[in-house]
Design an enzyme around this catalytic site. Structure first.
Site, PDB file in Angstrom:
ATOM      1  N   LYS A 104       0.816  -1.223   0.000  1.00  0.00           N
ATOM      2  CA  LYS A 104       0.000   0.000   0.000  1.00  0.00           C
ATOM      3  C   LYS A 104       0.848   1.271   0.000  1.00  0.00           C
ATOM      4  O   LYS A 104       0.443   2.299  -0.524  1.00  0.00           O
ATOM      5  CB  LYS A 104      -0.930   0.004   1.216  1.00  0.00           C
ATOM      6  CG  LYS A 104      -2.015  -1.043   1.113  1.00  0.00           C
ATOM      7  CD  LYS A 104      -2.990  -0.990   2.262  1.00  0.00           C
ATOM      8  CE  LYS A 104      -3.905  -2.187   2.175  1.00  0.00           C
ATOM      9  NZ  LYS A 104      -5.084  -2.082   2.998  1.00  0.00           N
TER      10      LYS A 104
ATOM     11  N   ASN B 112       4.285  -1.194  18.186  1.00  0.00           N
ATOM     12  CA  ASN B 112       4.696  -2.000  17.038  1.00  0.00           C
ATOM     13  C   ASN B 112       5.933  -2.804  17.410  1.00  0.00           C
ATOM     14  O   ASN B 112       6.792  -2.324  18.156  1.00  0.00           O
ATOM     15  CB  ASN B 112       4.998  -1.098  15.834  1.00  0.00           C
ATOM     16  CG  ASN B 112       5.127  -1.888  14.556  1.00  0.00           C
ATOM     17  OD1 ASN B 112       4.239  -2.667  14.230  1.00  0.00           O
ATOM     18  ND2 ASN B 112       6.225  -1.715  13.839  1.00  0.00           N
TER      19      ASN B 112
END
Ligand code: ATR
Length: 279
Positions: free
Chosen positions: A66, A151
């Site tokens: 993306k 993350n």
């Protein structure tokens, strides 16, 4: 034949072909076909060229491309230039345009459940290609009170924070709105906990977080963007704790609806039949 594709890697799990081909049939686009294609980074340029020379009519882009595809397209609307995350390609006025229907799809999926974005505490897990679209839904006037971000690779969460802190500033939100949490550590209790990572695509995968503080918390919503499998371990454990749960199916349906409309001009109906189709 008008050819459409969803590209990604892995791609086997994608239900996009099933859905778009169902709509093509339903709305009598009988010369249109939608397929999935596993690609490598080096193939992306050619795909964009094929859209330009009308060999391919439209493309959905999924993990992990993306962001990469953004650098190859001709143009994108303002909000996409901000998130640099593209999931839908279409040729308009001889230019390959990159849209992102994920964010709107995500917002509709929550709004349908009468979710109010105002003053919420949110825990976002992951900092991959789709995460900016999720993050930006909470950064607005009357946005989230607090956004925890975690993350595995901490530097990617830090990069996101650095970038989105500018938007926090723009919307005059509290400058500490975004806070990074070490991978596997706890945040304070939140209203919404979202998995934006790919952990769970394979059935036995599990996120390394302890959510036992949410035991019997019937208000907290655990949202996994993954829709296949229907119930990841993240959601299964939340269900057992009696939290609210939601998988990525409605977001998936709405992002597909918005892409289909861009390609064909038709707004396909999201009804029980199409919801069941994906079960
Ligand atoms: P993208 O290219 O869009 O980032 P991705 O590589 O699948 O796609 O990564 C999506 C997210 O899933 C990332 O947040 C990634 O964490 P890293 O930035 O640390 O790679 C996360 N992810 C993928 N596999 C993971 C795993 N086994 N454990 C924890 N996080 C994981």
């Amino acid at each position: 034949m008008n050819k459409y594709l969803v590209i990604g890697n892995p791609i086997a799990h994608s239900l996009s072909p099933l859905l778009h081909n169902y709509w093509f049939k339903k709305y009598k686009f009988l010369d249109s076909i939608y397929e999935k294609k596993k690609v490598e980074k080096k193939d992306l340029k050619k795909i964009v060229e094929q859209i330009k020379n009308d060999e391919i009519k439209g493309v959905n882009v999924t993990v992990p491309f993306k962001r990469e595809i953004f650098d190859l397209i001709d143009t994108a609307p303002h909000e996409v230039q901000f998130t640099k995350s593209v999931n839908t390609l279409v040729k308009e006025n001889d230019k390959v345009v990159g849209y992102n229907t994920d964010q709107e799809g995500f917002e509709i999926s929550l709004e349908e459940n009468e979710w109010d974005f105002k003053n919420k505490k949110v825990f976002i897990i992951g900092a991959g290609g789709v995460t900016p679209s999720i993050l930006s839904s909470f950064i607005r006037a009357d946005g989230a009170e607090k956004i925890y971000l975690s993350n595995r690779t901490r530097s990617k969460a830090e990069e996101l924070k650095k970038f989105w802190d500018k938007a926090i500033d723009f919307y005059q939100m509290n400058k500490d709105t975004i806070e990074i949490i070490d991978w596997g550590e706890k945040s304070e209790l939140c209203d919404l906990i979202i998995n934006t990572t790919s952990v769970g695509l394979t059935r036995d995968e599990k996120l390394d977080f302890d959510f036992s503080d949410y035991n019997n918390n019937k208000e907290a919503l655990f949202y996994d963007l993954i829709y296949n499998p229907k119930e990841t371990n993240f959601l299964k454990e939340a269900r057992i704790r009696e939290n609210k749960t939601m998988n990525g199916k409605m977001m998936f349906l709405w992002q597909a609806h918005l892409a289909f409309k861009k390609w064909t001009g038709v707004s396909p109906k999201i009804d029980q039949e199409v919801i069941k189709l994906l079960d």
